[in-house]
Design a protein around this motif. Structure first.
Motif, PDB file in Angstrom:
ATOM      1  N   VAL A 236      -6.491   1.666   1.654  1.00  0.00           N
ATOM      2  CA  VAL A 236      -5.248   2.174   1.078  1.00  0.00           C
ATOM      3  C   VAL A 236      -5.085   3.620   1.533  1.00  0.00           C
ATOM      4  O   VAL A 236      -5.869   4.491   1.138  1.00  0.00           O
ATOM      5  CB  VAL A 236      -5.263   2.111  -0.465  1.00  0.00           C
ATOM      6  CG1 VAL A 236      -3.975   2.706  -1.032  1.00  0.00           C
ATOM      7  CG2 VAL A 236      -5.444   0.684  -0.951  1.00  0.00           C
ATOM      8  N   SER A 237      -4.122   3.862   2.390  1.00  0.00           N
ATOM      9  CA  SER A 237      -3.853   5.247   2.770  1.00  0.00           C
ATOM     10  C   SER A 237      -2.585   5.695   2.051  1.00  0.00           C
ATOM     11  O   SER A 237      -1.868   4.899   1.455  1.00  0.00           O
ATOM     12  CB  SER A 237      -3.721   5.379   4.282  1.00  0.00           C
ATOM     13  OG  SER A 237      -2.700   4.544   4.757  1.00  0.00           O
ATOM     14  N   THR A 238      -2.335   6.989   2.102  1.00  0.00           N
ATOM     15  CA  THR A 238      -1.218   7.542   1.335  1.00  0.00           C
ATOM     16  C   THR A 238      -0.259   8.283   2.254  1.00  0.00           C
ATOM     17  O   THR A 238      -0.681   9.105   3.068  1.00  0.00           O
ATOM     18  CB  THR A 238      -1.737   8.512   0.253  1.00  0.00           C
ATOM     19  OG1 THR A 238      -2.765   7.855  -0.500  1.00  0.00           O
ATOM     20  CG2 THR A 238      -0.624   8.920  -0.698  1.00  0.00           C
ATOM     21  N   ALA A 239       1.005   7.980   2.116  1.00  0.00           N
ATOM     22  CA  ALA A 239       2.051   8.732   2.823  1.00  0.00           C
ATOM     23  C   ALA A 239       2.663   9.684   1.811  1.00  0.00           C
ATOM     24  O   ALA A 239       3.652   9.359   1.159  1.00  0.00           O
ATOM     25  CB  ALA A 239       3.093   7.787   3.399  1.00  0.00           C
ATOM     26  N   GLY A 240       2.027  10.851   1.657  1.00  0.00           N
ATOM     27  CA  GLY A 240       2.495  11.811   0.672  1.00  0.00           C
ATOM     28  C   GLY A 240       1.662  11.768  -0.587  1.00  0.00           C
ATOM     29  O   GLY A 240       2.002  11.047  -1.530  1.00  0.00           O
ATOM     30  N   THR A 241       0.553  12.522  -0.605  1.00  0.00           N
ATOM     31  CA  THR A 241      -0.293  12.503  -1.794  1.00  0.00           C
ATOM     32  C   THR A 241       0.339  13.338  -2.913  1.00  0.00           C
ATOM     33  O   THR A 241       1.158  14.223  -2.657  1.00  0.00           O
ATOM     34  CB  THR A 241      -1.701  13.078  -1.510  1.00  0.00           C
ATOM     35  OG1 THR A 241      -1.555  14.444  -1.100  1.00  0.00           O
ATOM     36  CG2 THR A 241      -2.414  12.283  -0.428  1.00  0.00           C
TER      37      THR A 241
END
Ligand SMILES: *Cc1c(COP(=O)(O)O)cnc(C)c1O
Length: 486
Positions: A236-241
């Protein structure tokens, strides 16, 4: 005078005239509230324990007229809240509340048509399906992808994790390992646990200097788990933490996931909306290649709360998990051509979230919505440049999208000094009530942050925010470093 017949106790229908009058009264109260939003404090009085205790009451036996209820609702209870729909709300990730969304809910609740299954309201479900197709287009997902409205990003992540689990682990769940960054949103761990992935099977991969997931560390962690006989299945990666607005290296994570045979989910709850901004396409490169993507229309598309969404590249994965049949359930004539919401998500009977998106997009047109999203980005970039220029401010995380994070520092200051000063900075700004900022803790450091995402936040309010930050920074810094320049 009651609007209900006194001689027919079982009647729950108001007369048409009464309904018209009530709808007008609600519209009046709501529009009066919205028209004064910019003068309302950025956060109302939420120190309300005693107040809330005094509110508790048993269900009444007799009716109360609407006017008597609207008064305290708009006068006493709504104001006791974060003004999360207002222009000064720059904390956390701001919300929206586009007016067409409110109209859509009024209509949807009023007509109360059943949009859980295609057969019950085919044309209405088609409207929702159209908006999911639009969403796919905006995010660069292929036509074969399927989407789903959820109550929010948390449920979207849950559904994505279950899809990945089902695809890659089947019933052998306990060996499966999920990878995410140390900066991931806490809803991922919650969604994983709900999906049967225990905390000891979640790896929080360290971040780089820009708070992005470190791909080399991810690679190493996957190899280590394989050596231990475990089965890596999901990144799970994040585009905008949420902390600093970091966008993980989506292309590299995607490539690694593909090479290793893992599902790649991207949490774009905050950041995915910026895929509509041409200038930011390179920052979000790789977003369109994900196996699944969380989009939160109640954030970046400015819709009312309760509007999350999930896109899944292989729509069959959603149907494999959520498809169901029963002797009493009508099917759709062609499940591949005609979308059936309940075959793609956990809910059967549900609200009609698609109408919010449909009405908003139709009434504004996409040119205007794109311009609004682009403006939030531009406002954040401008504000960040001016905040970075203030004496004593260290711009820890410049804006990748529309969020930046910073802290105070002065010659000889320790981390503890800086943390206390940065917290004080936030308190000073918030005390003036025109803007509301929140901070975060990252690796023991307190960061102040500004997130511009409400459609009501325009240049004037960002100007105020920068001004109040300048005043507060000067004040806090001079108190702590009297010898320094004013
Ligand atoms: C808001 C947010 C979430 C959670 O979404 P909800 O809609 O609040 O459930 C998850 N991840 C990120 C990055 C977010 O900003």
């Amino acid at each position: 005078m009651s609007d209900l017949p006194t001689d027919d106790l079982a009647c729950l229908e108001f007369t048409p005239d009464a309904m018209r009058r009530m709808a007008r009264d609600v519209a009046e109260a709501l529009v009066a509230h919205l028209a004064t939003l910019s003068d309302q404090p950025a956060v109302g009085d939420v120190h309300a324990e005693a107040f809330c205790r005094a509110m508790r009451e048993p269900a009444p036996e007799s009716p109360t007229p609407l006017e008597a209820l609207l008064g305290p609702l708009f006068g006493e209870w709504i104001p006791r809240s974060y003004s999360s729909a207002g222009p000064g709300y720059l904390g956390y990730v701001p919300g929206g509340g586009l007016f067409p969304g409110a109209l859509a809910d009024f209509i949807a609740s009023g007509v109360n048509r059943y949009t859980g299954v295609w057969a019950a309201a085919p044309a209405l479900v088609q409207l929702e399906s159209n908006t999911l197709d639009w969403l796919k287009g905006w995010m660069g997902f292929p036509p074969a992808a399927r989407g789903l409205y959820t109550p929010g990003g948390s449920t979207a992540a849950f559904c994505a994790i279950v899809c990945a689990r089902e695809r890659l682990l089947g019933t052998d769940i306990r060996r499966g390992v999920l990878y995410t960054s140390s900066q991931t949103h806490h809803s991922i761990a919650k969604a994983a646990r709900t999906a049967g992935i225990a905390p000891d099977r979640i790896r929080a991969i360290p971040h780089d200097a820009r708070y992005r997931l470190r791909v080399d560390a991810l690679d190493g962690a996957i190899a280590e788990d394989r050596r231990r006989g475990l089965q890596p299945f999901l990144v799970v990666s994040t585009a905008g933490t949420t902390n600093t607005g970091a966008v993980d290296p989506l292309v590299a994570v995607g490539a690694l996931a593909r090479r290793e045979g893992l599902w790649h989910h991207i949490d774009g709850a905050y950041g995915a909306c910026f895929h509509l901004v041409d200038e930011l396409r390179p920052v979000l490169a790789g977003l369109s290649e994900a196996d699944s993507l969380t989009v939160d229309p109640h954030k970046g598309f400015f819709l009312p709360y309760g509007t999350g969404a999930l896109l899944v590249r292989d729509g069959q994965a959603l149907r494999d998990v959520f498809g169901g049949s029963a002797g009493y359930l009508p099917g759709s004539p062609d499940p591949h051509e005609f979308y059936d919401p309940s075959q793609h998500g956990p809910d059967l009977t549900r609200a009609f979230p698609g109408l919010r998106m449909w009405l908003a997009v139709k009434m504004f047109g996409m040119r205007r919505i794109r311009a609004a999203i682009a403006e939030k980005r531009a406002l954040a970039v401008d504000a960040a440049a001016r905040v970075a220029a203030l004496p004593g401010i260290v711009m820890t995380a410049p804006p990748e999208l529309s969020l930046f994070a910073f802290h105070l520092s002065w010659p000889g200051s320790t981390l503890d000094d800086e943390n206390a000063a940065t917290s004080e900075l936030l308190a000073h700004v918030n005390a003036r009530q025109r803007v509301y900022l929140t901070g975060c803790h990252v690796d023991g450091r307190v960061l102040a942050r500004v997130c511009v995402l409400s459609f009501r936040t325009r240049a004037d309010r960002v100007e105020t925010a920068v001004g109040h930050l300048a005043d507060a920074a000067a004040h806090v810094r001079s108190a702590r470093w009297p010898a320094g320049p004013r």
